[in-house]
Design an enzyme around this catalytic site. Structure first.
Site, short mmCIF file in Angstrom:
data_model
loop_
_atom_site.label_atom_id
_atom_site.label_comp_id
_atom_site.label_asym_id
_atom_site.label_seq_id
_atom_site.Cartn_x
_atom_site.Cartn_y
_atom_site.Cartn_z
N GLY A 56 -15.26 2.33 -0.09
CA GLY A 56 -14.13 1.57 -0.61
C GLY A 56 -13.97 0.15 -0.09
O GLY A 56 -13.08 -0.57 -0.55
N ASP A 58 -5.70 -4.01 -7.95
CA ASP A 58 -6.53 -2.85 -7.64
C ASP A 58 -7.65 -2.65 -8.68
O ASP A 58 -8.80 -2.39 -8.33
CB ASP A 58 -5.68 -1.58 -7.56
CG ASP A 58 -4.91 -1.47 -6.25
OD1 ASP A 58 -5.38 -2.03 -5.24
OD2 ASP A 58 -3.86 -0.83 -6.23
N THR A 71 0.84 -1.19 0.00
CA THR A 71 0.00 0.00 0.00
C THR A 71 0.88 1.25 0.00
O THR A 71 2.10 1.16 -0.18
CB THR A 71 -1.01 -0.05 1.18
OG1 THR A 71 -1.93 1.02 1.04
CG2 THR A 71 -0.33 -0.02 2.53
N LYS A 96 3.86 1.46 -3.83
CA LYS A 96 3.34 0.70 -4.98
C LYS A 96 4.19 0.86 -6.24
O LYS A 96 4.26 -0.06 -7.06
CB LYS A 96 1.89 1.10 -5.28
CG LYS A 96 0.90 0.58 -4.24
CD LYS A 96 -0.53 0.86 -4.66
CE LYS A 96 -1.50 0.31 -3.63
NZ LYS A 96 -2.90 0.45 -4.07
N ASN A 112 0.56 -3.97 -6.31
CA ASN A 112 0.05 -4.14 -4.94
C ASN A 112 0.12 -5.57 -4.44
O ASN A 112 -0.20 -5.84 -3.29
CB ASN A 112 -1.40 -3.62 -4.84
CG ASN A 112 -2.43 -4.63 -5.32
OD1 ASN A 112 -2.15 -5.42 -6.23
ND2 ASN A 112 -3.60 -4.61 -4.72
#
Length: 282
Positions: free
Chosen positions: A245, A102, A62, A66, A87
Site C-alpha cells: 500500500g 484515495d 484517516t 472519512k 480524505n
C-alpha cells in the site's frame, strides 16, 4: 507570511507515515509549511473541525473519520460525494472544502506497479469497507468494465454494489461472500487486478482474507496494507506481480499536496522520505 500548518487526523494516528512524507515535500519546494499528526477521537471531531477553520490550511483524514467529517464541511467535491468518503480538506479563509484522493492514489499506484489502466479493465476488491468505497467508486467513474466485490458479510458487498450501480448503471458488478471460495476463485480468475482492502494483515497473527493459493499466476495483486502480509509473501514466492500500500499512500498524498499548494508534488522526495519512515517502523 505565516507558516501554514497541515495535519492528518485519525484514531489511531501515531503510526501515520504522512508527516515525514509531506514535510519532505515542503522542504523540497521551499514551501513554508508544516504537517503534523493529530489524534482525534470520534466525539472530538466536530470541535477539531471548528478549530481547524482558524488554525489549519488543510488536513487529511484517516480511519474512522472519512465519512463522519462530511456534515462539518462547507463543500464536498461532487465526484467524491457519492462514495461518502473524504480524505482531504482545504481551508480557504475559513471555508472548508472536502475531496478524496484515495481513488487517484490507487489508480496511480497500480499504473506505476503494473502498468494497469482502469478504463475497459476488470478488478476484484477483497473487502468492501472504508478503503474500498472511495476507490471502487473512482474505478467506476474511470470506466472500469467489470467490478467484482467480495466481503465477509455479503449484504455489505451488495449494498455497495447497489450504490455504485445507481450512479454507473452500465458497469457490470458481481458480489459474493469471502467465505464462498468457489466464487472467490471465479472472481479472481476473471479479474486483471485484485485489491486487498480488508484490515487483515495489520496484526502479525491475522489470517489471510482468502486462501493464498487461490491467487492466479497472472493477476496483479495489490495489498492496501504496508506490511508483508500472508498474501504478499505468497505472491512474492510464486512470482505473481504484487505491490503493497505504500504506492497508494504516496500518490494520494502527492495529490493532496498539489490541491493545497497549487504546485506539482515533488514525487521522488516524497517517495524517499516515505520509504525511510516505513523502514524505521519495520
Amino acid at each position: 507570511m505565516k507558516k501554514k500548518i497541515y495535519a492528518v487526523i485519525g484514531s489511531p494516528v501515531a503510526h501515520s507515515l504522512s508527516p515525514p512524507m509531506q514535510n519532505a515535500a515542503f522542504q523540497a519546494l521551499c514551501v513554508d509549511g508544516e504537517y503534523i499528526a493529530v489524534h482525534v477521537l470520534p466525539e472530538e471531531l466536530e470541535d477539531f473541525v471548528a478549530d481547524a477553520r482558524k488554525r489549519l490550511a488543510g488536513f487529511n483524514i484517516t480511519v474512522p473519520h472519512k465519512n463522519a467529517v462530511i456534515p462539518f464541511l462547507d463543500e464536498i467535491d461532487p465526484e467524491a460525494a457519492p462514495a461518502g468518503s473524504i480524505n482531504t480538506v482545504t481551508n480557504r479563509n475559513g471555508h472548508l472544502s472536502g475531496t478524496s484522493t484515495d481513488g487517484y492514489g490507487l489508480e496511480n499506484a497500480l499504473l506505476e506497479a503494473f502498468r494497469y489502466r482502469i478504463a475497459g479493465n476488470t478488478a476484484v476488491f477483497l473487502g468492501c469497507g472504508g478503503a474500498a468505497r472511495a476507490t471502487a467508486f473512482h474505478f467506476a467513474r474511470k470506466g472500469l468494465r467489470k467490478l467484482f466485490l467480495l466481503n465477509r458479510t455479503l449484504s455489505t458487498a451488495e449494498a455497495l454494489a447497489d450504490e455504485i450501480a445507481a450512479h454507473f448503471p452500465s458497469l457490470e458488478i458481481h458480489t459474493a461472500s469471502l467465505a464462498d471460495l468457489s466464487a472467490v476463485e471465479d472472481f479472481l480468475n476473471r479479474s486483471t487486478a485484485a485489491i486487498q482492502c480488508t484490515s487483515l494483515g495489520l496484526k502479525t497473527d491475522d489470517p489471510a482474507p482468502i486462501p493464498p493459493e487461490l491467487l492466479p499466476a497472472k493477476i496483479c495483486f495489490f495489498d492496501t496494507i504496508y506490511k508483508r502480509t500472508h498474501l504478499l509473501k505468497y505472491a512474492e514466492e510464486k512470482g505473481i506481480l504484487h505491490a503493497d500500500g505504500l504506492g497508494m499512500l504516496l500518490h494520494q498524498g502527492a495529490k493532496s499536496f498539489s490541491i493545497w499548494t497549487g504546485r506539482d508534488a515533488p514525487l521522488e522526495a516524497m517517495r524517499k522520505a516515505l520509504q525511510e519512515a516505513h523502514a524505521r517502523q519495520h
